[in-house]
Write an enzyme that holds these catalytic residues in place. Structure first.
Site, short mmCIF file in Angstrom:
data_model
loop_
_atom_site.label_atom_id
_atom_site.label_comp_id
_atom_site.label_asym_id
_atom_site.label_seq_id
_atom_site.Cartn_x
_atom_site.Cartn_y
_atom_site.Cartn_z
N THR A 44 28.35 16.02 -17.53
CA THR A 44 28.60 15.93 -16.09
C THR A 44 27.41 16.52 -15.34
OG1 THR A 44 30.99 16.04 -16.40
CG2 THR A 44 30.15 16.59 -14.22
N ILE A 80 26.68 20.39 -19.06
CA ILE A 80 26.22 20.33 -17.68
C ILE A 80 24.83 19.72 -17.68
CG2 ILE A 80 25.45 21.69 -15.70
CD1 ILE A 80 28.46 21.47 -15.83
N LYS A 81 24.69 18.62 -16.96
CA LYS A 81 23.41 17.91 -16.94
C LYS A 81 22.57 18.38 -15.75
CE LYS A 81 23.28 13.47 -17.88
NZ LYS A 81 23.34 11.98 -17.73
N LEU A 82 21.34 18.79 -16.06
CA LEU A 82 20.39 19.26 -15.06
C LEU A 82 19.04 18.60 -15.30
CD1 LEU A 82 21.26 23.01 -15.61
CD2 LEU A 82 21.64 21.85 -13.42
#
Length: 282
Positions: A44, A80-82
């Site tokens: 996400t 967690i996509k960054l």
């Protein structure tokens, strides 16, 4: 409805905050359903417009995880996509320390991959085919042998660096192009050349082509070869690159600089569309 209720109750203070909350909630709702279908992670993304804002990225990432946990999805199932900017990498370092695993995306150069690993990112997503795209444009050369494909070379360098220096960060290439030019016979060039990578993101049509192929698929990347295949004698930055070194090395890598900026702009454009659609419902 979730965000509207929070706005009406005073839990969020403005319509702008409510829209941002609605965007995060939509992503969580989608992820919650995907978790029911797959055994592994669901990824996400934090709003890409925050790619250069570490503190706000942390706020949004923690909120996303909290909403997942409210829905009964443990943080161990979520990535967690960054973006692999300096700020994204720094945010990932803090999140990983809290048990929140991160997927650093838009990786196009070794400097990004090294910094991500040194600061403890769980996983990186280098874009093999987009690296090739950049080099095609720069050189005018459209046909490459798979082992000489710049995207394959870059992802191989990342893999071998990690193995040589003992990094646990997962290297998961994505985005594929035919190294030897157009044609169905060449669609698997990069995937075959990177066989042995920790993991890969492969779309269903290419997975099917692999399943249907009758020829052998030898393992090209092997951890035992890292000492001879990795050209670096020592860890960059003594094992923990500074911001100044990261920014300098990134500046010297034209492909990583150009393609990361291009990727962020593309993600932002899609996010702006989503925001407008949600805004119209308030």
């Amino acid at each position: 409805e979730y965000a509207k209720k929070k706005l009406n109750s005073g839990a969020v203070k403005s319509e702008e905050e409510a829209v941002a909350l609605a965007m995060d909630r939509l992503a969580v709702n989608l992820g919650r359903e995907i978790v029911k279908l797959v055994k592994g992670y669901v990824s996400t993304e934090v709003d890409p417009r925050l790619s250069f804002d570490k503190e706000e990225s942390l706020v949004r990432a923690r909120r996303i995880i909290a909403m997942y946990e409210e829905e009964g999805v443990p943080r161990e199932r979520v990535l967690i996509k960054l973006a692999a900017t300096w700020e994204g990498i720094a945010a990932a370092a803090e999140l990983e320390a809290e048990g929140i695993r991160c997927n650093l995306t838009l990786v196009f150069g070794l400097v990004q991959a090294v910094a991500c690993a040194q600061y403890g990112a769980h996983l990186i997503s280098p874009f093999t085919g987009r690296i090739l795209d950049w080099h095609k444009k720069q050189t005018g050369k459209d046909v490459w042998e798979p082992e000489e494909d710049p995207g394959v070379v870059a992802c191989s360098q990342m893999f071998y660096y990690y193995k040589k220096f003992g990094h646990d960060t997962i290297c998961m290439p994505a985005s594929w192009r035919p190294s030897r030019g157009p044609g169905v016979d060449f669609e698997l060039d990069e995937i075959r050349a990177l066989a042995g990578s920790d993991r890969m993101t492969i779309p269903p049509p290419l997975l099917q082509r692999l399943a249907d192929a009758a020829d052998a698929l030898p393992q090209r990347l092997q951890a035992k070869d890292a000492a001879s295949k990795c050209a670096e004698a020592a860890e960059w930055g003594g094992g923990r690159m500074s911001e100044a070194e990261f920014r300098f090395r990134l500046n010297q890598d034209g492909c990583a600089t150009d393609k990361m900026a291009e990727g962020i702009r593309a993600f932002v454009a899609e996010t702006d569309k989503l925001q407008a659609a949600i805004q119209s419902r308030f």
